[in-house]
Write an enzyme that holds these catalytic residues in place. Structure first.
Site, mmCIF file in Angstrom:
data_model
loop_
_atom_site.group_PDB
_atom_site.id
_atom_site.type_symbol
_atom_site.label_atom_id
_atom_site.label_comp_id
_atom_site.label_asym_id
_atom_site.label_seq_id
_atom_site.Cartn_x
_atom_site.Cartn_y
_atom_site.Cartn_z
ATOM 1 N N TRP A 3 -0.687 -7.636 -6.466
ATOM 2 C CA TRP A 3 0.057 -8.725 -5.818
ATOM 3 C C TRP A 3 -0.767 -9.443 -4.749
ATOM 4 O O TRP A 3 -0.341 -10.444 -4.204
ATOM 5 C CB TRP A 3 1.351 -8.194 -5.198
ATOM 6 C CG TRP A 3 1.144 -6.988 -4.321
ATOM 7 C CD1 TRP A 3 0.674 -6.982 -3.045
ATOM 8 C CD2 TRP A 3 1.372 -5.625 -4.676
ATOM 9 N NE1 TRP A 3 0.603 -5.700 -2.577
ATOM 10 C CE2 TRP A 3 1.025 -4.832 -3.550
ATOM 11 C CE3 TRP A 3 1.837 -4.984 -5.832
ATOM 12 C CZ2 TRP A 3 1.128 -3.434 -3.548
ATOM 13 C CZ3 TRP A 3 1.941 -3.606 -5.820
ATOM 14 C CH2 TRP A 3 1.592 -2.839 -4.694
ATOM 15 N N GLU A 16 7.381 -6.994 -2.716
ATOM 16 C CA GLU A 16 7.905 -6.773 -1.367
ATOM 17 C C GLU A 16 9.155 -5.890 -1.387
ATOM 18 O O GLU A 16 9.328 -5.039 -0.526
ATOM 19 C CB GLU A 16 8.226 -8.111 -0.673
ATOM 20 C CG GLU A 16 7.010 -8.970 -0.348
ATOM 21 C CD GLU A 16 6.046 -8.303 0.631
ATOM 22 O OE1 GLU A 16 6.453 -7.375 1.355
ATOM 23 O OE2 GLU A 16 4.868 -8.703 0.659
ATOM 24 N N THR A 22 8.632 2.243 0.927
ATOM 25 C CA THR A 22 7.922 2.987 -0.119
ATOM 26 C C THR A 22 6.423 2.853 0.109
ATOM 27 O O THR A 22 5.951 1.773 0.457
ATOM 28 C CB THR A 22 8.287 2.395 -1.510
ATOM 29 O OG1 THR A 22 9.675 2.574 -1.710
ATOM 30 C CG2 THR A 22 7.541 3.088 -2.630
ATOM 31 N N LEU A 59 12.625 6.037 -6.997
ATOM 32 C CA LEU A 59 12.080 5.203 -5.921
ATOM 33 C C LEU A 59 12.948 5.249 -4.655
ATOM 34 O O LEU A 59 12.477 4.966 -3.565
ATOM 35 C CB LEU A 59 11.957 3.764 -6.428
ATOM 36 C CG LEU A 59 10.952 2.840 -5.775
ATOM 37 C CD1 LEU A 59 9.573 3.459 -5.695
ATOM 38 C CD2 LEU A 59 10.858 1.538 -6.541
ATOM 39 N N GLY A 60 14.215 5.627 -4.815
ATOM 40 C CA GLY A 60 15.099 5.744 -3.648
ATOM 41 C C GLY A 60 15.615 4.400 -3.146
ATOM 42 O O GLY A 60 15.246 3.343 -3.665
ATOM 43 N N TYR A 99 11.377 -10.527 7.266
ATOM 44 C CA TYR A 99 10.015 -10.136 6.881
ATOM 45 C C TYR A 99 9.699 -10.598 5.455
ATOM 46 O O TYR A 99 8.690 -11.266 5.207
ATOM 47 C CB TYR A 99 9.821 -8.613 7.011
ATOM 48 C CG TYR A 99 8.593 -8.179 6.272
ATOM 49 C CD1 TYR A 99 7.327 -8.384 6.825
ATOM 50 C CD2 TYR A 99 8.678 -7.640 4.987
ATOM 51 C CE1 TYR A 99 6.183 -8.047 6.119
ATOM 52 C CE2 TYR A 99 7.549 -7.302 4.282
ATOM 53 C CZ TYR A 99 6.303 -7.512 4.842
ATOM 54 O OH TYR A 99 5.178 -7.202 4.145
ATOM 55 N N ASP A 117 5.710 -6.882 10.281
ATOM 56 C CA ASP A 117 6.058 -5.541 9.804
ATOM 57 C C ASP A 117 5.471 -4.509 10.766
ATOM 58 O O ASP A 117 4.951 -4.866 11.836
ATOM 59 C CB ASP A 117 5.556 -5.322 8.364
ATOM 60 C CG ASP A 117 4.041 -5.266 8.273
ATOM 61 O OD1 ASP A 117 3.363 -5.588 9.268
ATOM 62 O OD2 ASP A 117 3.532 -4.866 7.209
ATOM 63 N N CYS A 171 -6.770 -0.853 12.344
ATOM 64 C CA CYS A 171 -5.914 -0.446 13.459
ATOM 65 C C CYS A 171 -4.780 0.424 12.898
ATOM 66 O O CYS A 171 -3.600 0.091 13.005
ATOM 67 C CB CYS A 171 -5.385 -1.693 14.168
ATOM 68 S SG CYS A 171 -4.750 -1.338 15.802
ATOM 69 N N CYS A 178 -11.600 2.226 16.103
ATOM 70 C CA CYS A 178 -11.903 1.426 17.298
ATOM 71 C C CYS A 178 -13.402 1.218 17.509
ATOM 72 O O CYS A 178 -13.820 0.132 17.936
ATOM 73 C CB CYS A 178 -11.309 2.082 18.542
ATOM 74 S SG CYS A 178 -9.532 2.217 18.464
ATOM 75 N N CYS A 181 -14.439 -1.679 15.585
ATOM 76 C CA CYS A 181 -13.457 -2.773 15.529
ATOM 77 C C CYS A 181 -14.001 -4.029 16.218
ATOM 78 O O CYS A 181 -14.499 -3.976 17.350
ATOM 79 C CB CYS A 181 -12.164 -2.328 16.210
ATOM 80 S SG CYS A 181 -10.950 -3.639 16.331
ATOM 81 N N CYS A 187 -9.365 -5.797 23.356
ATOM 82 C CA CYS A 187 -8.174 -4.987 23.088
ATOM 83 C C CYS A 187 -7.755 -4.202 24.332
ATOM 84 O O CYS A 187 -8.504 -3.363 24.851
ATOM 85 C CB CYS A 187 -8.454 -4.035 21.936
ATOM 86 S SG CYS A 187 -7.107 -2.883 21.656
HETATM 87 S S1 SF4 Z 1 -9.867 -1.540 19.293
HETATM 88 FE FE1 SF4 Z 1 -7.727 -2.063 19.531
HETATM 89 S S2 SF4 Z 1 -7.319 -3.471 17.858
HETATM 90 FE FE2 SF4 Z 1 -9.229 -2.426 17.369
HETATM 91 S S3 SF4 Z 1 -8.614 -0.686 16.109
HETATM 92 FE FE3 SF4 Z 1 -8.720 0.019 18.240
HETATM 93 S S4 SF4 Z 1 -6.639 -0.209 19.010
HETATM 94 FE FE4 SF4 Z 1 -6.780 -1.429 17.140
#
Ligand code: SF4
Length: 332
Positions: A3, A16, A22, A59-60, A99, A117, A171, A178, A181, A187
């Site tokens: 999808w 969705e 699920t 699937l519930g 959503y 979400d 995340c 992190c 990231c 952050c």
């Molecule tokens: S640095 Fe912040 S935004 Fe990046 S993965 Fe870690 S908690 Fe998530």
């Protein structure tokens, strides 16, 4: 995932609805089966309800399936098979909340609606250091407004997909990546070393305990079964004769209760008592067992009908019962 990048609103809607409550790994096989069997909304609308429910088995949260049927039929008869093309019209469809409406509107039509979400709320809560609980009314409102403000309006589909994927793969709820990231510098949770604190949840959920005792009553190669019609778990699925107790009850005592004698009478032979089964639903813990009996004479339990053994596989049952079937394979 099939999808991803999909533009057909029917297929996006299907994915969705299946993915609500699920896991993706479990939902994928169901999605493929539904799309193969019902490639268009008109095909789904024309299919018998029993067959659609049978495909959903395991699937519930069966109200999703019920809404799937209702919405497919509504779109086919009232909208000439055309999926609505605006957020407001999509939101009006049965079983579609903000959503799912935002997901369909943005992925299928690139309309500027932010999806919100669990993944999105977690990313935002950590990145901005937001302490408002994500499961509170105030939290839902706050995160929805923030997500909408951040949305890149002319790239809604890409933006929504990106932030959801980022939440699911970088995340993540546990052990977010992190150190590699790209948002690390800005952050808030990372800078303040408070990643485990976010997102904050109220966790007001109190789980209800229910005890279900199923009488698997056999008469001349058939079983008494009925469809659950009441507004409760497993609506539209089938079940054996049910005695629901308010606490764990020994089977010997249960067989002496008025409730049992009123329905079954005294002319039966006890064949087997299963182990205790347990199923955890979001708001309820279901426990109970199956009491297999053979009837000496025909009874008429209200609402139940005798279904031939060979026809049982055409009906949809909740997982609680299909697990029992699997354990009893060849014995029932
Ligand atoms: S640095 Fe912040 S935004 Fe990046 S993965 Fe870690 S908690 Fe998530």
């Amino acid at each position: 995932m099939p999808w991803k990048g999909e533009k057909d609103p029917y297929k996006i809607w299907m994915s969705e609805i299946i993915l609500q409550q699920t896991r993706v790994e479990q939902g994928l096989a169901y999605y493929n089966r539904y799309i193969k069997k019902y490639p268009t909304i008109k095909k789904l609308a024309a299919a018998p309800e029993t067959a659609i429910f049978k495909l959903w088995e395991g699937l519930g949260y069966y109200s999703r399936c019920k809404n799937l049927v209702a919405t497919a039929r509504f779109i086919t008869t009232e909208l000439d098979g055309e999926f609505p093309g605006t957020y407001d019209a999509i939101l009006k469809l049965k079983g579609i909340g903000p959503y799912t409406a935002a997901a369909i509107a943005s992925f299928a039509y690139n309309l500027p609606h932010a999806v919100v979400d669990g993944n999105v709320m977690r990313v935002l809560a950590r990145y901005f250091g937001i302490s408002t609980p994500i499961d509170s009314t105030a939290g839902k409102k706050y995160f929805t407004e923030l997500a909408q403000k951040l949305l890149v309006k002319n790239e809604a589909a890409h933006y929504n997909q990106a932030i959801m994927d980022f939440g699911a793969t970088v995340c993540k709820p546990q052990q977010p990546l992190c150190t590699s990231c790209v948002l690390q510098k800005e952050c808030s949770a990372f800078r303040e070393n408070k990643i485990a604190k976010y997102p904050v949840k109220e966790n007001k959920l109190v789980k209800k305990e229910r005890w279900l005792y199923y009488i698997v009553a056999e008469y001349k190669g058939a079983y008494f079964v009925k469809k659950r019609e009441q507004k409760d778990i497993w609506q539209n699925l089938h079940e054996f004769i049910l005695l629901e107790m308010d606490k764990a009850t020994e089977v010997e005592k249960l067989l002496e209760t008025e409730a049992f004698i009123n329905v079954i009478g005294k002319k039966y032979k006890l064949l087997d008592v299963s182990k205790t089964y347990k199923q955890q639903l979001t708001h309820q813990t279901i426990q109970g067992c199956f009491i297999h009996i053979s009837l000496g004479k025909l009874i008429r339990p209200e609402g139940y009908e005798l279904i031939d053994k060979l026809k049982m596989s055409q009906l949809a049952f909740p997982r609680f019962i299909t697990t029992y079937f699997a354990d009893e394979k060849g014995r029932l």
